[in-house]
Design a protein around this motif. Sequence first.
Motif, short mmCIF file in Angstrom:
data_model
loop_
_atom_site.label_atom_id
_atom_site.label_comp_id
_atom_site.label_asym_id
_atom_site.label_seq_id
_atom_site.Cartn_x
_atom_site.Cartn_y
_atom_site.Cartn_z
N TRP A 64 0.84 -1.20 0.00
CA TRP A 64 0.00 0.00 0.00
C TRP A 64 0.87 1.25 0.00
N ARG B 139 -9.30 4.67 -1.21
CA ARG B 139 -9.86 3.42 -1.76
C ARG B 139 -8.81 2.30 -1.71
N LEU B 140 -7.55 2.66 -2.03
CA LEU B 140 -6.49 1.66 -1.96
C LEU B 140 -6.30 1.15 -0.54
N ASP C 118 -9.13 -1.19 0.25
CA ASP C 118 -8.87 -2.47 -0.43
C ASP C 118 -7.80 -3.27 0.31
N CYS C 119 -6.78 -2.59 0.78
CA CYS C 119 -5.70 -3.26 1.51
C CYS C 119 -6.25 -3.89 2.79
N GLU D 261 -9.33 -4.76 3.49
CA GLU D 261 -10.26 -5.85 3.19
C GLU D 261 -9.51 -7.10 2.74
N ARG D 262 -8.49 -6.88 1.89
CA ARG D 262 -7.71 -8.05 1.41
C ARG D 262 -7.04 -8.77 2.58
#
Length: 530
Positions: free
Chosen positions: A416, A482-483, A486-487, A489-490
């Motif tokens: 990230w 947003r990144l 996403d990080c 959540e992943r």
Amino acid sequence: MMDALTELRERVAAARFPLPLAGAARAGRGQAELLAQLDDYLVPRLRSLDAPLLAVVGGSTGAGKSTLVNSLVGRRVTEAGVLRPTTRLPVLVCHPDDLGWFAGERILPGFTRELGESAPDDDAEDDERREAPGRCLRLVPDEGLPQGLALLDAPDIDSAVRANRDLAAELLCAADVWILVTSASRYADALPWHLLRSAKELDVTLLTVLDRVPHQVAGELSRQYGALLARGGLGNAPRFTIPELPESAGGASGLLPATAVQDLRGWLAHRAQDPAARAAAAKRTARGALASLRRRLPALASASASQLAAVQRIAGRIDAAYDEAVEHVRAEISAGAVLSGDALALWESRPGDDAEFLDAVAAGLGALLHCAVAAADERAAADLRKEPAAGAAGLDRRPPEPEDPPQRVHLAARRWRRCLEELAEEAVRDSERAADGDAEEAAALLAVTLLGGEERSRPAAQTLGTLIGTEQARACYDRVRRLLIDCLERVLEGERTRRLAPVDALRTGPDQQVELIAALSVLEKLREKR
């Protein structure tokens, strides 16, 4: 009918009971018994209604089963003697013209075949089989039996060898006719009566043999035994009495006199040679086996539903732990918890090394995620210990992994950070205000705008707007945010998935219960029409 039965068999075979719940072991045994009866008897019998009758001779240790079989045939085809357990492997005797019915896999498909002409004489081979009986069926063709009948000498139902006991029960499930042999001294024992109750429940074609009855008490013992059968609902079962004779102990060549077994031989010969009688005996047992499915299948379906409910509870506890971890991470990020420790010290000492600061931010984010994952694991383990089945299955422990979870989490945080730097470089290139050397500063300001909490985010955002323009800064912030999401959540969903993997492997799904009941329903409708 065969299509419906085949479908039901597939559904029974597919049923799984992986969690050690109350009743799971019983359901597993019931499944194995059902499959044995379907594969070894019901399916082959309905496919070949004209096949010879198979009469399985069963009983307890020392009841005289093997001597009885030898005497019915007229020569020694299965071993009898004083050594217990006597029967090492099941022996099937049939007329030579009927051998084709049994040489293939029409019945007992899980057994290999061994052709023999008489009882084995190799003591070493017998001793080996007695210690470790295999799934082998000895076929002995003999004209002493009428065509249309086969006798199968099964192991003792109370054998000291567990495999023998299981084998005896399985062989009885393959029979058209059950011949239960008990002795004058043991006819009231629990094990023979367990078999008799099973025979009544299945409504099989049953006959009983009271063996080794002393002459002086023959009438009284026969009367008492008959009364016991009547009280058990089996008063109509054909009953034969064999007197105690010197030959009853069997031995190397001991056979009972023909007169001692002539009534039993006559009953069997009539069923074998009269097509109507043979069909009646086979159909009664087949009808009983079919009818028993209505009682036995719902138990499997109920056990399946219990498994599904338990798996869902276990998965729910893990999900709740990780849902809490997600909320905790989001709250900590909003509160600026990532910008603490080394990262905060480096930020407050500005102007400083922006690359070192970003390293510290990535480390802080990785530490936050790692702590959240560890806390979720601890809560899940504590909650799963409240589920006895989960603990017994080892689900309260995180499964071993080839990769270290902290390394995996910190690697995601560093990725990230690289994305953040790339976006900052792109924003600086597109800006008319910033110089080429401002990319690391823009990345640091972006990080603080996103992770600094209310106290530090606003000033950092204003400085970033001055550096690359307000619109550019807002767009860049949205993309970095947003990144970050996403990080998060992943990482958290990935760890949740890994934690759930052993549980997911146990999932039976709601279809298992539904398919069992549906297959039974189809079969029952067809039975009613017939």
